[in-house]
Design an enzyme around this catalytic site. Structure first.
Site, PDB file in Angstrom:
ATOM      1  NE  ARG A  89      -2.589  -2.018   3.019  1.00  0.00           N
ATOM      2  CZ  ARG A  89      -2.611  -3.344   3.237  1.00  0.00           C
ATOM      3  NH1 ARG A  89      -3.426  -3.842   2.877  1.00  0.00           N
ATOM      4  NH2 ARG A  89      -1.924  -4.340   4.382  1.00  0.00           N
ATOM      5  CD  GLU A 102       2.125 -10.523  18.392  1.00  0.00           C
ATOM      6  OE1 GLU A 102       1.427 -10.056  17.141  1.00  0.00           O
ATOM      7  OE2 GLU A 102       1.313 -10.553  19.229  1.00  0.00           O
TER       8      GLU A 102
HETATM    9  C1  PRP Z   1       1.345  -3.896   6.503  1.00  0.00           C
HETATM   10  C2  PRP Z   1       1.102  -2.188   6.532  1.00  0.00           C
HETATM   11  C3  PRP Z   1       2.419  -1.613   6.488  1.00  0.00           C
HETATM   12  C4  PRP Z   1       2.705  -2.776   8.172  1.00  0.00           C
HETATM   13  C5  PRP Z   1       2.948  -1.981   9.349  1.00  0.00           C
HETATM   14  O1  PRP Z   1       1.968  -4.307   5.562  1.00  0.00           O
HETATM   15  O2  PRP Z   1       0.718  -1.980   5.285  1.00  0.00           O
HETATM   16  O3  PRP Z   1       3.644  -2.267   5.073  1.00  0.00           O
HETATM   17  O4  PRP Z   1       2.276  -4.006   7.396  1.00  0.00           O
HETATM   18  O5  PRP Z   1       2.559  -3.452   9.731  1.00  0.00           O
HETATM   19  P1  PRP Z   1       4.384  -2.614  11.425  1.00  0.00           P
HETATM   20  O6  PRP Z   1       4.415  -1.827  11.295  1.00  0.00           O
HETATM   21  O7  PRP Z   1       3.649  -4.080  12.114  1.00  0.00           O
HETATM   22  O8  PRP Z   1       5.802  -3.515  10.389  1.00  0.00           O
HETATM   23  P2  PRP Z   1       1.321  -6.179   4.989  1.00  0.00           P
HETATM   24  O9  PRP Z   1       2.764  -6.511   5.670  1.00  0.00           O
HETATM   25  O10 PRP Z   1       0.056  -6.019   5.522  1.00  0.00           O
HETATM   26  O11 PRP Z   1       2.039  -6.565   3.544  1.00  0.00           O
HETATM   27  P3  PRP Z   1       1.045  -5.824   2.136  1.00  0.00           P
HETATM   28  O12 PRP Z   1       0.696  -4.485   2.398  1.00  0.00           O
HETATM   29  O13 PRP Z   1       2.146  -6.136   1.186  1.00  0.00           O
HETATM   30  O14 PRP Z   1      -0.456  -6.650   2.034  1.00  0.00           O
END
Ligand code: PRP
Length: 178
Positions: A65, A102
């Site tokens: 995102r 985690e």
């Molecule tokens: C989510 C979000 C951030 C990250 C935040 O991405 O878009 O990049 O997790 O989490 P954190 O602060 O605990 O590291 P995700 O890993 O779900 O990836 P994606 O957007 O590719 O689905």
């Protein structure tokens, strides 16, 4: 104030989805915001303005995102865009950074020559949760020899210690949540 109006507009287009992706988790869905031309433009403008305010020379967006938000912000600010991806997705020589989840670990990568000395890099993502992804991206940028202009996210989950986790790596650079 302008900030409060923006905040209300953004919040009105972020939907809470209970029990996704797991029971007990309240997912913040930004797709309604992306689908609304006015709200998405306001978000893009605010991010581009942050690029200018923080004196950025490049924008790093975090998969996935962070790509959607970071790319138009970079164009709006007249800057280039650099993707930080999950491991194994970039074709060139990369720098990799592992970080603790985690349960277990994850790894992100950036092209080694994407940023370097003389660059001031602003990191853009949608959510700061535990701060692990943003912290790892800040370390990657520093390892590439560039300066970190700051981290700007759409939302910060204030009930998690992401800001604290990130603060050490930021070394005084700002963390801003719209
Ligand atoms: C989510 C979000 C951030 C990250 C935040 O991405 O878009 O990049 O997790 O989490 P954190 O602060 O605990 O590291 P995700 O890993 O779900 O990836 P994606 O957007 O590719 O689905």
């Amino acid at each position: 104030p302008a900030d409060e109006k923006l905040r209300d507009l953004l919040l009105a287009h972020i939907h809470d989805v209970p029990d996704y992706p797991q029971p007990g988790v309240m997912f913040k869905d930004i797709t309604p915001l992306l689908a609304d031309a006015t709200a998405f433009a306001a978000l893009t403008d605010a991010l581009a303005e942050a690029c200018k305010r923080h004196g950025a020379t490049k924008v790093v967006g975090l998969e996935a995102r962070g790509f959607i938000l970071g790319a138009p912000a970079a164009v709006g600010a007249g800057l280039g865009f650099v993707p930080v991806r999950k491991a194994g997705k970039l074709p060139g020589a990369t720098l990799a950074q592992a970080y603790e989840l985690e349960y277990g670990t994850a790894e992100i990568e950036m092209h080694a020559d994407a940023v370097g000395p003389g660059d001031r890099v602003l990191v853009i993502d949608d959510v700061l949760a535990t701060g692990g992804t943003a912290e790892a991206s800040v370390r990657l940028i520093r390892r590439a020899g560039a300066e970190v202009a700051g981290v700007v996210v759409l939302m910060e989950l204030g009930f998690l210690p992401g800001r604290e986790r990130l603060s050490g790596a930021l070394e005084g650079a700002p963390l801003e949540a719209l």
